[in-house]
Design a protein around this motif. Structure first.
Motif, mmCIF file in Angstrom:
data_model
loop_
_atom_site.group_PDB
_atom_site.id
_atom_site.type_symbol
_atom_site.label_atom_id
_atom_site.label_comp_id
_atom_site.label_asym_id
_atom_site.label_seq_id
_atom_site.Cartn_x
_atom_site.Cartn_y
_atom_site.Cartn_z
ATOM 1 N N VAL A 1 163.755 15.366 39.058
ATOM 2 C CA VAL A 1 163.204 16.458 38.253
ATOM 3 C C VAL A 1 163.665 16.289 36.810
ATOM 4 O O VAL A 1 164.844 16.002 36.569
ATOM 5 C CB VAL A 1 163.677 17.824 38.797
ATOM 6 C CG1 VAL A 1 163.425 18.941 37.779
ATOM 7 C CG2 VAL A 1 162.998 18.148 40.120
ATOM 8 N N VAL A 2 162.731 16.456 35.888
ATOM 9 C CA VAL A 2 163.099 16.504 34.468
ATOM 10 C C VAL A 2 162.643 17.859 33.929
ATOM 11 O O VAL A 2 161.469 18.225 34.067
ATOM 12 C CB VAL A 2 162.455 15.363 33.652
ATOM 13 C CG1 VAL A 2 162.863 15.465 32.188
ATOM 14 C CG2 VAL A 2 162.841 14.013 34.238
ATOM 15 N N ALA A 3 163.569 18.622 33.354
ATOM 16 C CA ALA A 3 163.256 19.965 32.851
ATOM 17 C C ALA A 3 163.471 19.975 31.345
ATOM 18 O O ALA A 3 164.551 19.656 30.862
ATOM 19 C CB ALA A 3 164.167 20.994 33.509
ATOM 20 N N LEU A 4 162.413 20.354 30.622
ATOM 21 C CA LEU A 4 162.482 20.338 29.158
ATOM 22 C C LEU A 4 162.442 21.751 28.594
ATOM 23 O O LEU A 4 161.457 22.482 28.763
ATOM 24 C CB LEU A 4 161.318 19.514 28.585
ATOM 25 C CG LEU A 4 161.251 18.055 29.064
ATOM 26 C CD1 LEU A 4 160.063 17.360 28.410
ATOM 27 C CD2 LEU A 4 162.552 17.310 28.757
ATOM 28 N N ASP A 5 163.512 22.118 27.949
ATOM 29 C CA ASP A 5 163.624 23.353 27.175
ATOM 30 C C ASP A 5 163.216 24.596 27.947
ATOM 31 O O ASP A 5 162.537 25.472 27.394
ATOM 32 C CB ASP A 5 162.825 23.260 25.869
ATOM 33 C CG ASP A 5 163.539 24.019 24.746
ATOM 34 O OD1 ASP A 5 164.730 23.747 24.531
ATOM 35 O OD2 ASP A 5 162.920 24.893 24.128
ATOM 36 N N ALA A 6 163.667 24.687 29.190
ATOM 37 C CA ALA A 6 163.396 25.903 29.968
ATOM 38 C C ALA A 6 164.441 26.069 31.057
ATOM 39 O O ALA A 6 164.796 25.101 31.725
ATOM 40 C CB ALA A 6 162.008 25.850 30.591
ATOM 41 N N GLU B 1 170.461 35.819 32.516
ATOM 42 C CA GLU B 1 169.324 36.451 31.849
ATOM 43 C C GLU B 1 168.673 35.475 30.870
ATOM 44 O O GLU B 1 167.959 35.875 29.963
ATOM 45 C CB GLU B 1 169.793 37.700 31.086
ATOM 46 C CG GLU B 1 170.358 38.789 31.980
ATOM 47 C CD GLU B 1 169.328 39.342 32.954
ATOM 48 O OE1 GLU B 1 168.174 39.509 32.553
ATOM 49 O OE2 GLU B 1 169.684 39.552 34.122
ATOM 50 N N ALA B 2 168.932 34.179 31.065
ATOM 51 C CA ALA B 2 168.547 33.183 30.053
ATOM 52 C C ALA B 2 167.046 33.139 29.799
ATOM 53 O O ALA B 2 166.608 32.860 28.688
ATOM 54 C CB ALA B 2 169.043 31.803 30.481
ATOM 55 N N MET B 3 166.246 33.433 30.815
ATOM 56 C CA MET B 3 164.802 33.194 30.689
ATOM 57 C C MET B 3 164.179 34.005 29.550
ATOM 58 O O MET B 3 163.479 33.468 28.712
ATOM 59 C CB MET B 3 164.120 33.544 32.013
ATOM 60 C CG MET B 3 162.732 32.969 32.139
ATOM 61 S SD MET B 3 162.725 31.162 32.333
ATOM 62 C CE MET B 3 161.036 30.808 31.860
ATOM 63 N N ALA B 4 164.415 35.298 29.526
ATOM 64 C CA ALA B 4 163.728 36.151 28.553
ATOM 65 C C ALA B 4 164.622 36.538 27.382
ATOM 66 O O ALA B 4 164.152 37.102 26.404
ATOM 67 C CB ALA B 4 163.222 37.420 29.238
ATOM 68 N N ALA C 1 159.380 38.291 37.621
ATOM 69 C CA ALA C 1 160.257 38.968 38.579
ATOM 70 C C ALA C 1 160.040 38.390 39.978
ATOM 71 O O ALA C 1 160.995 38.172 40.729
ATOM 72 C CB ALA C 1 159.996 40.473 38.556
ATOM 73 N N GLN C 2 158.763 38.131 40.302
ATOM 74 C CA GLN C 2 158.447 37.487 41.584
ATOM 75 C C GLN C 2 159.087 36.096 41.657
ATOM 76 O O GLN C 2 159.670 35.711 42.676
ATOM 77 C CB GLN C 2 156.925 37.376 41.715
ATOM 78 C CG GLN C 2 156.442 36.639 42.962
ATOM 79 C CD GLN C 2 156.636 37.482 44.206
ATOM 80 O OE1 GLN C 2 156.320 38.672 44.202
ATOM 81 N NE2 GLN C 2 157.180 36.894 45.256
ATOM 82 N N ASP C 3 158.999 35.350 40.565
ATOM 83 C CA ASP C 3 159.595 34.006 40.528
ATOM 84 C C ASP C 3 161.097 34.073 40.788
ATOM 85 O O ASP C 3 161.642 33.265 41.544
ATOM 86 C CB ASP C 3 159.365 33.354 39.156
ATOM 87 C CG ASP C 3 157.888 33.135 38.858
ATOM 88 O OD1 ASP C 3 157.094 33.050 39.817
ATOM 89 O OD2 ASP C 3 157.541 33.054 37.671
ATOM 90 N N ALA C 4 161.760 35.038 40.140
ATOM 91 C CA ALA C 4 163.211 35.150 40.305
ATOM 92 C C ALA C 4 163.549 35.455 41.765
ATOM 93 O O ALA C 4 164.479 34.864 42.325
ATOM 94 C CB ALA C 4 163.763 36.230 39.380
ATOM 95 N N ARG C 5 162.771 36.353 42.388
ATOM 96 C CA ARG C 5 163.021 36.666 43.810
ATOM 97 C C ARG C 5 162.788 35.436 44.681
ATOM 98 O O ARG C 5 163.611 35.110 45.534
ATOM 99 C CB ARG C 5 162.078 37.795 44.265
ATOM 100 C CG ARG C 5 162.548 39.192 43.894
ATOM 101 C CD ARG C 5 161.774 40.255 44.674
ATOM 102 N NE ARG C 5 160.339 40.232 44.416
ATOM 103 C CZ ARG C 5 159.767 40.849 43.354
ATOM 104 N NH1 ARG C 5 160.514 41.508 42.483
ATOM 105 N NH2 ARG C 5 158.462 40.794 43.174
ATOM 106 N N GLU D 1 172.582 24.307 31.210
ATOM 107 C CA GLU D 1 173.442 25.284 31.891
ATOM 108 C C GLU D 1 172.711 25.980 33.025
ATOM 109 O O GLU D 1 173.274 26.216 34.094
ATOM 110 C CB GLU D 1 173.955 26.313 30.873
ATOM 111 C CG GLU D 1 174.967 25.730 29.905
ATOM 112 C CD GLU D 1 175.191 26.589 28.660
ATOM 113 O OE1 GLU D 1 175.943 26.136 27.783
ATOM 114 O OE2 GLU D 1 174.596 27.685 28.568
ATOM 115 N N SER D 2 171.432 26.302 32.793
ATOM 116 C CA SER D 2 170.662 26.973 33.833
ATOM 117 C C SER D 2 170.447 26.046 35.036
ATOM 118 O O SER D 2 170.646 26.448 36.178
ATOM 119 C CB SER D 2 169.317 27.434 33.274
ATOM 120 O OG SER D 2 168.516 27.977 34.307
#
Lengths: 287, 286
Positions: free
Chosen positions: A124-129, A137-140, A210-214, A246-247
């Motif tokens: 997996v490569v994750a860019l800036d998210a 609470e990093a997402m928003a 919110a659904q994604d977080a659950r 970090e996330s």
């Protein structure tokens, strides 16, 4: 050596038809790389890295459900459903395993794909998210547009007919420089997001958070991701810097990365060469 | 509005002309509105207050039928407009003061600058910038704060769609979405759709960092000593006990709590209970 040809293709998956870019030969044993865009973009955001990736891999860059030239169903904008669209795209192409790269909302989508198919996603490569439901609470945090997009109906009503004004704001102010995108490049994204239903679909990515977080918390109860993860953030502009790493360290066991110097949020378009220099060795070393 | 004749007047203060309404006779009582509103938000409580007080409700700098200067939207400057209206123009030395939404920080700045002139202060559904809490936007939940601070973008999106945008707040920040009728919205949109009014309204948000610095300086001279009434709406987007908690960080003598079944737009959602609370509070200072 000729530039590999980038083809436009469509996959009819019944409730949704996905448009995707395809490059590189699809011969036996050649690994596949899935490139997943975010908001307010389309598969076109990978245009600067596709040619070189396609020398080594079969490259697939879809437009997510509702966005770009894919169709726009009424529902299903939670990332688990978006990931399942991608899974069905891979199955339709008889691809059993792949590397998955995601930027912005594409990264949580890739996370959803990887937790649902832990053997099929090689790396997996994750860019800036970050990942929703990672325990932070990093997402928003610090991003007003998350809360604005979450409001029902209002953002559609304010932005309709003014897509260039609104999208242009993000393109000009979220990178390290205001000139990351040419007028032609912005026009292509604005074209895609000016189609009926595209704004709604894009804002629904946020409304499903919110659904994604659950969903993610439930998936993580079965354990963190075990495949190798490379997480990179842009330290400039409105890039998330070290937040991305970090996330992902909270949701995966084998994570490397950090920041990509000089980039803001638009890593693949601001620093394509530097990104490839990190991406290619990482993909080559993944099992 | 039986029983009270509301007079509309203008005060030319040089750099700004303030529109204000006045009604009643007695000790002066001043009402400061917030965003996206004008003096008109007080229409339901004004007659009841005017039975006992000389009520003065200005349109703040840049808003309503006041003029719209290019700058000066930090609350110290807005408060000084009100001071000049009351003290220099009307010759009023001491008064009771009420502020709702941005009218609250404006009232706080006025009370902090003229501590003996403000006899009692009521703060409605707002937190005071610089109260020691880093964030008056409820961790981003009040997204419009950061949106309004973004340069140029909100103007470009709202222009020509003022009614749509303002209505969203009136329908969503209230507990009862019918508290502010279409006719009432007409009155707010009449002035907010005028040239420069959206810019001026957004400038209230853009000055918040300056307000924080100013209030921190002001608090170095001590908390406010006059009695303070702090009330929040307990439903919808009302700030609940946050108002009382914020005021306790900036004033010595604070009472209050919540108004039941009320969102953010307290004077229009629950004018009866609010009037009762205001009359009881100000009667204690007569």
């Amino acid at each position: 050596m000729n530039e590999p040809l980038i083809e436009h293709a469509y996959a009819d998956l019944d409730e949704v038809k996905l448009h995707y870019l395809r490059a590189g030969e699809s011969r036996a044993g050649r690994p596949a790389v899935l490139l997943v865009h975010g908001w307010p973009q389309t598969g076109a955001m990978w245009r600067k890295v596709i040619p070189e990736l396609a020398r080594h891999y079969l490259v697939l860059a879809p437009d997510l459900r509702g966005l770009g030239d894919s169709t726009r169903p009424q529902t299903g904008y939670d990332k688990r459903t978006l990931a399942n669209d991608l899974w069905r795209l891979l199955r339709s192409l008889k691809i059993r395993r792949c590397h998955a790269v995601g930027h912005d909302w594409g990264a949580p989508t890739v996370f959803a794909l990887a937790v649902a198919h832990r053997q099929a996603v090689r790396s997996v490569v994750a860019l800036d998210a970050p990942v929703p439901g990672d325990g932070s609470e990093a997402m928003a945090s610090g991003r007003w547009h998350h809360f604005f997009h979450h409001a029902p109906d209002l953002p559609e009503a304010l932005v309709a007919g003014r897509e260039a004004v609104y999208l242009g704001h993000f393109f000009r102010h979220w990178g390290a420089r205001t000139d990351v995108f040419s007028a032609e490049e912005i026009a292509e994204y604005v074209r895609a997001y000016s189609r009926p239903g595209a704004l709604r679909a894009g804002f629904n990515l946020y409304r499903a958070m919110a659904q994604d977080a659950r969903d993610n918390r439930r998936a993580l109860a079965k354990g963190k991701l075990k495949m190798p993860v490379l997480a990179l953030g842009g330290p400039e502009g409105r890039g998330r810097g070290k937040l991305a790493l970090e996330s992902w360290q909270r949701v995966a066991e084998n994570v490397q990365g950090g920041v990509l110097e000089g980039a803001g949020h638009w890593i693949a378009e601001e620093k394509p060469r530097e990104l490839l220099d990190r991406l290619l060795p990482f993909l080559a070393s993944a099992p | 509005m039986s029983g009270a004749t509301i007079e509309h007047q203008f005060a030319d203060l040089g750099d700004v002309t303030l529109h204000y309404v006045s009604a009643g006779a007695g000790d002066p009582l001043v009402l400061l509105h917030g965003w996206p509103q004008t003096w008109y938000e007080w229409r339901h409580v004004l007659p009841g207050l005017a039975k006992h007080y000389r009520v003065i409700a200005p349109d703040l700098r840049g808003l309503g039928d006041s003029s719209r200067p290019a700058g000066g939207y930090d609350k110290a400057t807005v408060a000084n407009d009100v001071w000049r209206l009351l003290h220099d123009h009307l010759g009023i030395a001491r008064f009771f003061l009420v502020g709702h939404d941005w009218g609250g920080p404006t009232a706080f700045a006025l009370a902090g600058a003229h501590r003996d002139a403000v006899r009692r202060l009521a703060i409605l559904d707002v937190a005071i910038p610089g109260d020691g809490n880093a964030d008056i936007s409820q961790a981003g939940r009040r997204w419009h704060h950061a949106f309004h601070r973004t340069p140029d973008l909100p103007e470009a999106l709202i222009q020509g769609r003022e009614r749509l945008y303002l209505s969203w707040f009136f329908r969503n920040y209230t507990y009862r979405p019918d508290a502010i009728s279409e006719t009432d919205i007409d009155e707010y949109v009449r002035t907010y759709a005028q040239l420069g009014a959206i810019r001026a309204g957004l400038a209230y948000y853009r000055a918040v960092h300056e307000d924080v610095r100013h209030n921190e300086e002001l608090l170095k001279r001590g908390k406010l000593a006059m009695p303070v009434l702090a009330l929040g709406g307990n439903r919808s987007w009302g700030r609940r006990m946050e108002v009382l908690e914020s005021c306790r960080r900036v004033a010595e003598h604070v009472e209050g709590g919540v108004i039941e079944d009320c969102g953010h737009f307290m004077p229009e959602e629950q004018p009866g209970p609010l009037l009762e609370q205001l009359l009881a509070f100000f009667a204690g200072g007569r």
